[in-house]
Design an enzyme around this catalytic site. Structure first.
Site, PDB file in Angstrom:
ATOM      1  CB  THR A 188      -0.908  -0.016   1.263  1.00 20.29           C
ATOM      2  OG1 THR A 188      -1.458   1.265   1.285  1.00 20.29           O
ATOM      3  CG2 THR A 188      -0.039  -0.219   2.486  1.00 20.29           C
TER       4      THR A 188
ATOM      5  CE1 TYR B  75      -3.852  -1.977   4.841  1.00 23.51           C
ATOM      6  CE2 TYR B  75      -3.476   0.119   4.282  1.00 23.51           C
ATOM      7  CZ  TYR B  75      -3.789  -1.029   3.885  1.00 23.51           C
ATOM      8  OH  TYR B  75      -3.615  -1.691   2.490  1.00 23.51           O
TER       9      TYR B  75
END
Ligand code: UDP
Length: 337
Positions: A117, A141
């Protein structure tokens, strides 16, 4: 040769499974169906319901299905949720990946494609962001995904694993034929929220922060159509099978749109207005995130087909309308039953 796709019943995973099948690949899926849907897995593709971190399951599937490559999507993906439950994210993302990699190494699967990501960058010093930019994630995350990138890097050096880590920017849209799309309940992603508002399923869209140092005060994101991202995985697989060396690639279009511009695109394609309100900044949000895409364009044989915000919003709208009609159909059936 079979490709094992973990999380293949989820949003990006299912679009990639479809693209792989259409490219003539043999595919098997492992998914625990925590956020995915078995109906999203095409007919003829074996679905093993279980965890990507269950080494016995993964090793069994690798051996019985003659897996030569793994595309690893399974994991948790919501930045704000990770701020509230970091240990859940380190379990679902980092620990699961560690187990999966261990199974791959034990069973001699060399080719791994990993869903990473843009959140690994944190707030970049400048945009567009190249892959060499420092990694300073702002959320558990982002950290949980960066830790997997580090494991991949070290495993490549130690065990000869070959990998492509794809750093996704903001993935949106749906299958252009509206066969599949984003269906998970409790949406948090901007475009999904906006199409829910446009279809009357929510009263308004809150814009989290309108006082950022950007032209219109809202955050900036680089949206990539999920079908183009799926094709990037097919291209990455081809690259690995042809002996390409381990690499990390940004997946975006290299163009940023503000939150307000994105909402406007949804209004345009929906042909109807909906309420938008200014709200407080969301913890963990990155201000502006736009990909430098030169490396992916240089490395993979990949040409995006849907590089247009209105097209992305249009496909998201078409899918949302279909989903809503299906749900209303079920409700009618339930009432008349
Ligand atoms: N956003 C917003 N309202 C919403 C959902 C998202 O203003 O209801 C903003 C969010 O603050 C961020 C951008 O839209 O600046 C993209 O957020 P999203 O959750 O879609 O993806 P992220 O970039 O966090 O992965």
């Amino acid at each position: 040769m079979t490709v094992l796709v973990t999380g293949g019943a989820g949003y990006i995973g299912s679009h990639t499974v479809l693209a792989l099948v259409e490219a003539g690949e043999r595919v098997v899926v492992i998914d625990n169906l925590s956020t995915g849907f078995s109906s999203f897995v095409p007919e003829g593709v074996p679905l093993f319901i279980g965890d990507a971190g269950d080494e016995n399951l993964v090793e069994g599937v690798i051996a019985s299905q003659r897996v030569d490559a793994i595309i690893h999507f399974a994991g948790s993906v919501i930045v704000s949720e990770s701020m509230r439950d970091p240990l859940g994210y380190y379990r679902n993302n980092t620990m699961t990946s560690r187990s999966l990699l261990n199974a791959a190494v034990t069973r001699h699967v060399r080719n791994i494609i990993f869903s990473s990501t843009a959140a690994v960058y944190g707030n970049p010093d400048r945009t567009p962001v190249p892959e060499e930019a420092p990694t300073r994630p702002l959320s558990p995350y982002g950290c949980s995904k960066l830790m997997t990138e580090i494991m991949l890097h070290d495993s490549a050096a130690a065990y000869g694993l070959n990998y492509v880590a794809l750093r996704y920017f903001n993935v949106a849209g749906a299958d252009p034929l509206a066969r599949i799309g984003l269906a998970t309940a409790g949406a948090t992603h901007l475009l999904k929220i906006a199409v829910e508002a446009a279809t009357g399923q929510r009263a308004r869209v809150d814009v989290f922060g309108t006082d950022y140092a950007t032209p219109d005060g809202s955050c900036i994101r680089d949206f990539i159509h999920v079908a183009d991202l799926a094709q990037a995985h097919v291209a990455a697989l081809r690259y690995l099978r042809q002996g390409g060396s381990p690499t990390t690639l940004n997946c975006g279009y290299g163009r940023g749109y503000s939150v307000l511009e994105t909402i406007d695109a949804v209004r345009r394609v929906a042909g109807r207005n909906f309420a938008v309100a200014s709200a407080a900044r969301r913890p963990g949000d990155i201000v502006a995130m736009v990909a430098d895409t030169s490396r992916i364009r240089r490395t993979l044989d990949w040409t995006p087909r849907y590089d247009d915000l209105d097209t992305i919003a249009g496909h998201a709208m078409a899918w949302e309308r279909k989903l809503l009609a299906q749900r209303q159909g079920f409700e009618l059936e339930a009432i008349s039953a």
